[in-house]
Motif scaffolding. Structure first.
Motif, PDB file in Angstrom:
ATOM      1  N   SER A  20      33.929 -16.899  50.488  1.00  0.00           N
ATOM      2  CA  SER A  20      32.951 -16.730  49.415  1.00  0.00           C
ATOM      3  C   SER A  20      32.278 -15.381  49.572  1.00  0.00           C
ATOM      4  CB  SER A  20      31.885 -17.825  49.466  1.00  0.00           C
ATOM      5  OG  SER A  20      32.453 -19.110  49.343  1.00  0.00           O
ATOM      6  N   SER A  52      36.099  -9.501  34.861  1.00  0.00           N
ATOM      7  CA  SER A  52      34.957 -10.273  34.376  1.00  0.00           C
ATOM      8  C   SER A  52      35.394 -11.360  33.399  1.00  0.00           C
ATOM      9  CB  SER A  52      33.937  -9.353  33.710  1.00  0.00           C
ATOM     10  OG  SER A  52      34.546  -8.622  32.662  1.00  0.00           O
ATOM     11  N   GLY A  54      38.213 -13.030  33.779  1.00  0.00           N
ATOM     12  CA  GLY A  54      38.982 -14.040  34.495  1.00  0.00           C
ATOM     13  C   GLY A  54      40.452 -13.715  34.709  1.00  0.00           C
ATOM     14  N   SER A  69      38.803 -16.672  42.374  1.00  0.00           N
ATOM     15  CA  SER A  69      38.008 -17.176  41.253  1.00  0.00           C
ATOM     16  C   SER A  69      36.607 -16.576  41.350  1.00  0.00           C
ATOM     17  CB  SER A  69      37.938 -18.704  41.271  1.00  0.00           C
ATOM     18  OG  SER A  69      37.333 -19.168  42.465  1.00  0.00           O
ATOM     19  N   ARG A  70      35.837 -16.717  40.292  1.00  0.00           N
ATOM     20  CA  ARG A  70      34.484 -16.175  40.309  1.00  0.00           C
ATOM     21  C   ARG A  70      33.565 -17.063  39.487  1.00  0.00           C
ATOM     22  NH1 ARG A  70      34.758 -10.301  37.689  1.00  0.00           N
ATOM     23  NH2 ARG A  70      32.468 -10.502  37.504  1.00  0.00           N
ATOM     24  N   ASP A  71      32.306 -16.967  39.815  1.00  0.00           N
ATOM     25  CA  ASP A  71      31.243 -17.657  39.071  1.00  0.00           C
ATOM     26  C   ASP A  71      30.310 -16.572  38.590  1.00  0.00           C
ATOM     27  OD1 ASP A  71      28.932 -18.990  38.234  1.00  0.00           O
ATOM     28  OD2 ASP A  71      29.247 -20.619  39.640  1.00  0.00           O
ATOM     29  N   ASN A  72      30.440 -16.211  37.334  1.00  0.00           N
ATOM     30  CA  ASN A  72      29.652 -15.093  36.802  1.00  0.00           C
ATOM     31  C   ASN A  72      28.157 -15.401  36.787  1.00  0.00           C
ATOM     32  OD1 ASN A  72      31.925 -13.470  36.376  1.00  0.00           O
ATOM     33  ND2 ASN A  72      32.259 -14.289  34.322  1.00  0.00           N
ATOM     34  N   ALA A  73      27.812 -16.646  36.604  1.00  0.00           N
ATOM     35  CA  ALA A  73      26.392 -17.012  36.568  1.00  0.00           C
ATOM     36  C   ALA A  73      25.741 -16.838  37.929  1.00  0.00           C
ATOM     37  CB  ALA A  73      26.243 -18.449  36.091  1.00  0.00           C
ATOM     38  N   LYS A  74      26.540 -16.999  38.984  1.00  0.00           N
ATOM     39  CA  LYS A  74      25.997 -16.889  40.339  1.00  0.00           C
ATOM     40  C   LYS A  74      26.354 -15.572  40.999  1.00  0.00           C
ATOM     41  CE  LYS A  74      26.114 -21.891  41.210  1.00  0.00           C
ATOM     42  NZ  LYS A  74      26.653 -22.972  42.065  1.00  0.00           N
ATOM     43  N   ASN A  75      27.076 -14.699  40.293  1.00  0.00           N
ATOM     44  CA  ASN A  75      27.516 -13.414  40.869  1.00  0.00           C
ATOM     45  C   ASN A  75      28.308 -13.628  42.156  1.00  0.00           C
ATOM     46  OD1 ASN A  75      26.328 -11.927  38.799  1.00  0.00           O
ATOM     47  ND2 ASN A  75      24.410 -11.658  39.915  1.00  0.00           N
ATOM     48  N   TYR A  78      35.319 -15.954  44.969  1.00  0.00           N
ATOM     49  CA  TYR A  78      35.882 -16.825  45.994  1.00  0.00           C
ATOM     50  C   TYR A  78      37.351 -16.491  46.207  1.00  0.00           C
ATOM     51  CZ  TYR A  78      31.817 -19.486  44.406  1.00  0.00           C
ATOM     52  OH  TYR A  78      30.545 -19.862  44.027  1.00  0.00           O
TER      53      TYR A  78
END
Length: 120
Positions: A20, A52, A54, A69-75, A78
Motif C-alpha cells: 500500500s 487516474s 484506472g 489498483s488505486r483509491d482516488n478518494a484516499k489518495n 496498492y
C-alpha cells in the motif's frame, strides 16, 4: 507531499503480499501512480502503473501475477502480488505524479522503499 509505502516483508515462494502507498499533503490532483522495484545490484525498474482513470500497464515479469489498483478518494495505490518468486525480491517504491495546491504542473514524487523478500 509525502508518499508512504507499507506492506513489505518476508514471504515464501508462491505466497502473496499486498503493498500500500498513501499520498499526503497539499494535493490538488494525482495523475499516474505506480510501483517500481530495485533489486540489489540492479537498476530500478517499473513494475506497474495506473492512470487516474484506472488504465493499467505492467512489466512482463508482473503480468498475470500482480495487480495494481488505486483509491482516488484516499489518495492511495496498492499492489497485490501473488505467486511470488525469489526473483521478485527487491525494494519496492511507490511513485506518483502530483499537482499540489496552487501549482500549474504535476511533478514526480517517490516514496521510501518497502522491502520484499521471497525466500523459503
Amino acid at each position: 507531499v509525502q508518499l508512504q509505502a507499507s506492506g513489505g516483508g518476508l514471504v515464501q515462494p508462491g505466497g502473496s503480499l499486498r503493498l500500500s502507498c498513501a499520498a499526503s499533503g497539499s494535493i490538488y490532483s494525482i495523475n499516474n501512480m505506480g510501483w517500481y522495484r530495485q533489486a540489489p545490484g540492479k537498476q530500478r525498474e517499473l513494475v506497474a502503473i495506473i492512470t487516474s482513470g484506472g488504465s493499467t500497464n505492467y512489466a512482463d515479469s508482473a503480468k498475470g501475477r500482480f495487480t495494481i489498483s488505486r483509491d482516488n478518494a484516499k489518495n492511495m495505490v496498492y499492489l497485490q502480488m501473488n505467486s511470488l518468486k525469489p526473483e521478485d525480491t527487491a525494494d519496492y517504491y511507490c511513485n506518483a505524479w502530483i499537482k499540489i495546491d496552487g501549482s500549474y504542473y504535476s511533478r514526480e514524487y517517490w516514496g521510501k522503499g518497502t522491502q520484499v523478500t521471497v525466500s523459503s
